[in-house]
Motif scaffolding. Structure first.
Motif, PDB file in Angstrom:
ATOM      1  N   TRP A 151       0.839  -1.207   0.000  1.00 25.49           N
ATOM      2  CA  TRP A 151       0.000   0.000   0.000  1.00 25.49           C
ATOM      3  C   TRP A 151       0.871   1.253   0.000  1.00 25.49           C
ATOM      4  O   TRP A 151       0.586   2.227  -0.710  1.00 25.49           O
ATOM      5  CB  TRP A 151      -0.909  -0.021   1.226  1.00 25.49           C
ATOM      6  CG  TRP A 151      -1.705   1.245   1.388  1.00 25.49           C
ATOM      7  CD1 TRP A 151      -2.891   1.544   0.790  1.00 25.49           C
ATOM      8  CD2 TRP A 151      -1.351   2.381   2.175  1.00 25.49           C
ATOM      9  NE1 TRP A 151      -3.311   2.800   1.160  1.00 25.49           N
ATOM     10  CE2 TRP A 151      -2.378   3.337   2.009  1.00 25.49           C
ATOM     11  CE3 TRP A 151      -0.276   2.688   3.013  1.00 25.49           C
ATOM     12  CZ2 TRP A 151      -2.362   4.574   2.649  1.00 25.49           C
ATOM     13  CZ3 TRP A 151      -0.248   3.921   3.645  1.00 25.49           C
ATOM     14  CH2 TRP A 151      -1.296   4.842   3.465  1.00 25.49           C
ATOM     15  N   ALA A 152       1.945   1.253   0.787  1.00 24.72           N
ATOM     16  CA  ALA A 152       2.820   2.421   0.909  1.00 24.72           C
ATOM     17  C   ALA A 152       3.815   2.536  -0.240  1.00 24.72           C
ATOM     18  O   ALA A 152       4.528   3.535  -0.336  1.00 24.72           O
ATOM     19  CB  ALA A 152       3.585   2.350   2.233  1.00 24.72           C
ATOM     20  N   LYS A 153       3.878   1.516  -1.083  1.00 22.93           N
ATOM     21  CA  LYS A 153       4.851   1.479  -2.184  1.00 22.93           C
ATOM     22  C   LYS A 153       6.274   1.707  -1.655  1.00 22.93           C
ATOM     23  O   LYS A 153       7.038   2.532  -2.155  1.00 22.93           O
ATOM     24  CB  LYS A 153       4.506   2.494  -3.265  1.00 22.93           C
ATOM     25  CG  LYS A 153       3.158   2.206  -3.939  1.00 22.93           C
ATOM     26  CD  LYS A 153       2.870   3.153  -5.100  1.00 22.93           C
ATOM     27  CE  LYS A 153       1.540   2.787  -5.763  1.00 22.93           C
ATOM     28  NZ  LYS A 153       1.222   3.676  -6.912  1.00 22.93           N
ATOM     29  N   SER A 154       6.579   0.937  -0.621  1.00 21.86           N
ATOM     30  CA  SER A 154       7.904   1.052  -0.004  1.00 21.86           C
ATOM     31  C   SER A 154       8.989   0.674  -1.002  1.00 21.86           C
ATOM     32  O   SER A 154       8.852  -0.315  -1.730  1.00 21.86           O
ATOM     33  CB  SER A 154       7.992   0.118   1.211  1.00 21.86           C
ATOM     34  OG  SER A 154       7.018   0.443   2.178  1.00 21.86           O
ATOM     35  N   PRO A 155      10.095   1.420  -1.049  1.00 20.35           N
ATOM     36  CA  PRO A 155      11.193   1.054  -1.940  1.00 20.35           C
ATOM     37  C   PRO A 155      11.865  -0.234  -1.461  1.00 20.35           C
ATOM     38  O   PRO A 155      11.876  -0.533  -0.265  1.00 20.35           O
ATOM     39  CB  PRO A 155      12.143   2.246  -1.848  1.00 20.35           C
ATOM     40  CG  PRO A 155      11.838   2.870  -0.523  1.00 20.35           C
ATOM     41  CD  PRO A 155      10.378   2.654  -0.283  1.00 20.35           C
ATOM     42  N   VAL A 156      12.414  -0.976  -2.417  1.00 15.24           N
ATOM     43  CA  VAL A 156      13.111  -2.225  -2.102  1.00 15.24           C
ATOM     44  C   VAL A 156      14.600  -1.939  -2.010  1.00 15.24           C
ATOM     45  O   VAL A 156      15.208  -1.459  -2.976  1.00 15.24           O
ATOM     46  CB  VAL A 156      12.828  -3.300  -3.163  1.00 15.24           C
ATOM     47  CG1 VAL A 156      13.660  -4.557  -2.891  1.00 15.24           C
ATOM     48  CG2 VAL A 156      11.336  -3.639  -3.186  1.00 15.24           C
ATOM     49  N   SER A 160      17.195  -0.552  -7.276  1.00 18.35           N
ATOM     50  CA  SER A 160      16.897   0.840  -7.623  1.00 18.35           C
ATOM     51  C   SER A 160      15.629   0.946  -8.473  1.00 18.35           C
ATOM     52  O   SER A 160      15.473   0.251  -9.478  1.00 18.35           O
ATOM     53  CB  SER A 160      18.076   1.441  -8.391  1.00 18.35           C
ATOM     54  OG  SER A 160      17.810   2.777  -8.748  1.00 18.35           O
ATOM     55  N   GLY A 161      14.727   1.812  -8.025  1.00 13.23           N
ATOM     56  CA  GLY A 161      13.513   2.077  -8.781  1.00 13.23           C
ATOM     57  C   GLY A 161      12.402   1.057  -8.577  1.00 13.23           C
ATOM     58  O   GLY A 161      11.320   1.206  -9.144  1.00 13.23           O
ATOM     59  N   ILE A 162      12.640   0.023  -7.751  1.00 17.13           N
ATOM     60  CA  ILE A 162      11.636  -1.016  -7.514  1.00 17.13           C
ATOM     61  C   ILE A 162      10.945  -0.744  -6.179  1.00 17.13           C
ATOM     62  O   ILE A 162      11.581  -0.450  -5.165  1.00 17.13           O
ATOM     63  CB  ILE A 162      12.281  -2.421  -7.483  1.00 17.13           C
ATOM     64  CG1 ILE A 162      13.036  -2.691  -8.791  1.00 17.13           C
ATOM     65  CG2 ILE A 162      11.224  -3.491  -7.230  1.00 17.13           C
ATOM     66  CD1 ILE A 162      12.157  -2.785 -10.013  1.00 17.13           C
ATOM     67  N   ILE A 167       6.629  -6.047  -6.825  1.00 18.80           N
ATOM     68  CA  ILE A 167       7.126  -7.413  -6.661  1.00 18.80           C
ATOM     69  C   ILE A 167       6.129  -8.315  -5.943  1.00 18.80           C
ATOM     70  O   ILE A 167       6.323  -9.534  -5.878  1.00 18.80           O
ATOM     71  CB  ILE A 167       8.470  -7.438  -5.894  1.00 18.80           C
ATOM     72  CG1 ILE A 167       8.324  -6.832  -4.505  1.00 18.80           C
ATOM     73  CG2 ILE A 167       9.550  -6.702  -6.680  1.00 18.80           C
ATOM     74  CD1 ILE A 167       9.574  -6.935  -3.650  1.00 18.80           C
ATOM     75  N   ALA A 168       5.052  -7.735  -5.405  1.00 14.05           N
ATOM     76  CA  ALA A 168       4.067  -8.535  -4.677  1.00 14.05           C
ATOM     77  C   ALA A 168       3.178  -9.306  -5.639  1.00 14.05           C
ATOM     78  O   ALA A 168       2.825  -8.815  -6.708  1.00 14.05           O
ATOM     79  CB  ALA A 168       3.220  -7.635  -3.790  1.00 14.05           C
ATOM     80  N   ASP A 169       2.813 -10.508  -5.243  1.00 17.10           N
ATOM     81  CA  ASP A 169       1.795 -11.287  -5.940  1.00 17.10           C
ATOM     82  C   ASP A 169       0.533 -11.174  -5.100  1.00 17.10           C
ATOM     83  O   ASP A 169       0.322 -11.937  -4.155  1.00 17.10           O
ATOM     84  CB  ASP A 169       2.243 -12.747  -6.077  1.00 17.10           C
ATOM     85  CG  ASP A 169       1.220 -13.612  -6.804  1.00 17.10           C
ATOM     86  OD1 ASP A 169       0.118 -13.103  -7.107  1.00 17.10           O
ATOM     87  OD2 ASP A 169       1.518 -14.802  -7.044  1.00 17.10           O
ATOM     88  N   THR A 170      -0.315 -10.190  -5.427  1.00 20.92           N
ATOM     89  CA  THR A 170      -1.467  -9.887  -4.586  1.00 20.92           C
ATOM     90  C   THR A 170      -2.545 -10.967  -4.628  1.00 20.92           C
ATOM     91  O   THR A 170      -3.476 -10.945  -3.822  1.00 20.92           O
ATOM     92  CB  THR A 170      -2.082  -8.536  -4.979  1.00 20.92           C
ATOM     93  OG1 THR A 170      -2.441  -8.567  -6.366  1.00 20.92           O
ATOM     94  CG2 THR A 170      -1.098  -7.396  -4.733  1.00 20.92           C
ATOM     95  N   ALA A 171      -2.394 -11.922  -5.550  1.00 21.84           N
ATOM     96  CA  ALA A 171      -3.322 -13.061  -5.587  1.00 21.84           C
ATOM     97  C   ALA A 171      -2.861 -14.193  -4.684  1.00 21.84           C
ATOM     98  O   ALA A 171      -3.593 -15.149  -4.457  1.00 21.84           O
ATOM     99  CB  ALA A 171      -3.474 -13.565  -7.023  1.00 21.84           C
ATOM    100  N   PRO A 188      11.762  -8.532 -11.199  1.00 26.68           N
ATOM    101  CA  PRO A 188      13.009  -7.898 -10.737  1.00 26.68           C
ATOM    102  C   PRO A 188      12.795  -7.246  -9.369  1.00 26.68           C
ATOM    103  O   PRO A 188      11.807  -6.535  -9.170  1.00 26.68           O
ATOM    104  CB  PRO A 188      13.281  -6.843 -11.822  1.00 26.68           C
ATOM    105  CG  PRO A 188      12.535  -7.314 -13.031  1.00 26.68           C
ATOM    106  CD  PRO A 188      11.312  -8.014 -12.508  1.00 26.68           C
ATOM    107  N   GLY A 189      13.696  -7.497  -8.458  1.00 23.36           N
ATOM    108  CA  GLY A 189      13.612  -6.910  -7.132  1.00 23.36           C
ATOM    109  C   GLY A 189      13.079  -7.845  -6.065  1.00 23.36           C
ATOM    110  O   GLY A 189      13.265  -7.582  -4.871  1.00 23.36           O
TER     111      GLY A 189
END
Length: 454
Positions: A151-156, A160-162, A167-171, A188-189
């Motif tokens: 939800w927060a779109k936290s950086p990995v 870089s840039g991910i 990267i989540a599989d929300t299913a 990637p990431g």
């Protein structure tokens, strides 16, 4: 010259990875886990109390791991010992309560439960405390990435840039816990995220991780991901996966990627579950070995459910005979031994079950455990004593009445007489020619060491 250098680097890397893989769980891990007595609500002082007990009374007998089980990043309100902490915020879709998490989407221990974690210290102070006792420290984690990070779109970290949502599989969701999504390991990431987790855990001093919601269903790519992350974290870490049933047809894969894996779902103090465990164990016979162990689940011995998760607070519902069957089978089968009861409340019977060095040697050093026979009323398993012609034999009365149970020496390749030693009693019983027969109470067991006379 460059080719020689590259070959040398590759050789050193492969040797170091091999060495790390082969320095953990060489024998079945032995320790304590907080889940069966405290559910999701164990506190730091309780972990320390169990560590203190282990260091004083159990460490001399080989016990070493102290493991904090699930939801350590959640501030449990009174009465919440298991389950689903999240509710969606109606205004912006965020998650309530907000679990303790850093800017990289990595969960941290909740300071109200673990005060030494305050200020972003994580589990390092608690791990240091455990290490100073000469013990090892472990944690439970859920597979995947926190939904609040998505939800927060936290950086990995390290990619870089991910961000987490990429990267989540929300299913991919856990059926019984609502705060994580699975990882799409093809994105990637995704591996970088797991690498960042294990580097964090290594910086805390974590020696053992139990990854949940990963063995059933069997998430092959994520298991490989945790394995790879451990290899690069710079610290030997035991990888335990749960819950069962881990698919038997994945035996080749799981032995290469995990140190222990659950054969069955959560095991509790019920005789029927012991009977079922015998069948699960038979299906994994001859798979366990140095560095990789089928796991019968935690020992339901001692004071359970002090704060959930199943039933009222109690000492184990097993009878004393069933307790000995429970411990005897876990030992002859060479399952990991993780105590579920609250150690400071141990009574004399628990101490006898946990501190018998002759019995624990069967678990730690017996070789090639096999089922000798099983009928509707009795069962026998055996394993070989290393560097010896001696054989360990466990005899079980699985019927609902007292009876005699026997072992035929010829079935084990023994002849010309055998000396029999009762390991629980630490007594040599006598010499027998062809068979050993002994009365065993219903649901009881006996563990012996057979020594050929010649």
């Amino acid at each position: 010259m460059k080719l020689k250098y590259l070959l040398l680097v590759c050789c050193v890397w492969s040797v170091s990875v091999y060495a790390q893989k082969n320095t953990v769980a060489l024998t079945p891990p032995m320790g304590w886990n907080s889940y069966n007595c405290f559910g999701s609500a164990v506190h730091e002082n309780e972990v320390k109390a169990n560590a203190d007990y282990m260091a004083k009374y159990l460490k001399p007998h080989g016990w070493q791991y102290v493991v904090v089980d699930f939801l350590w990043s959640y501030d449990n309100p009174p009465g919440s010992h298991i389950g689903n902490p999240y509710q969606k915020n109606l205004y912006d879709g965020s998650f309530v309560p907000w679990l303790t998490m850093d800017k990289w989407g990595r969960l941290f221990p909740q300071p109200t439960k673990f005060p030494s974690a305050f200020g972003g210290h994580g589990f390092k102070p608690l791990a240091d405390y455990v290490h100073h006792l000469g013990l090892k420290f472990g944690i439970h984690v859920m597979r995947g990435i926190p939904r609040q990070a998505v939800w927060a779109k936290s950086p990995v970290l390290g990619a870089s840039g991910i961000t987490a949502d990429m990267i989540a599989d929300t299913a991919s969701k856990c059926d019984w816990m609502n705060h994580m999504y699975g990882l799409d390991m093809d994105k990637p990431g995704a591996q970088a995220y797991l690498n960042s987790l294990l580097k964090l855990y290594a910086s805390w001093g974590v020696d053992f991780i139990k990854v949940d919601d990963i063995a059933r269903p069997y998430h092959k790519k994520e298991i490989e991901g945790y394995h790879k992350a451990i290899e690069q974290c710079g610290r030997p870490v035991v990888l335990s996966i749960s819950p069962g049933e881990t698919p038997v047809n994945e035996a080749g894969h799981v032995t290469q990627n995990a140190n222990m894996w659950r054969m069955a779902d959560d095991f509790w103090d019920n005789w029927k579950e012991i009977l079922h465990m015998f069948d699960y164990a038979k299906s994994w016979e001859n798979v366990g070995g140095s560095g990789h162990w089928p796991d019968c689940d935690m020992l339901q011995i001692g004071k359970l459910s002090k704060r959930g998760p199943v039933g009222d607070e109690r000492y184990s519902r097993f009878t004393e005979d069933e307790l000995y069957t429970h411990m005897t089978f876990w030992c002859i089968y060479r399952s990991p031994l993780m105590i579920g009861g609250n150690l400071p409340e141990n009574r004399a019977v628990e101490r006898k079950l946990f501190n018998n060095d002759e019995v624990l040697a069967v678990n730690q050093h017996g070789q090639q455990p096999r089922q000798l026979y099983k009928t509707e009323s009795a069962m026998a398993w055996y394993s070989h004593v290393p560097n010896s012609k001696d054989i360990y034999v466990a005899l079980f009365n699985i019927s609902d009445k007292d009876q005699e149970v026997s072992v035929d020496f010829s079935a084990l390749g023994l002849k010309d007489g055998v000396s029999v030693r009762n390991l629980w009693k630490k007594q040599t019983i006598g010499n027998y020619k062809n068979t050993y027969t002994t009365p065993i109470n219903k649901h009881g067991a006996i563990l012996v060491r057979l020594t050929p006379s010649k």
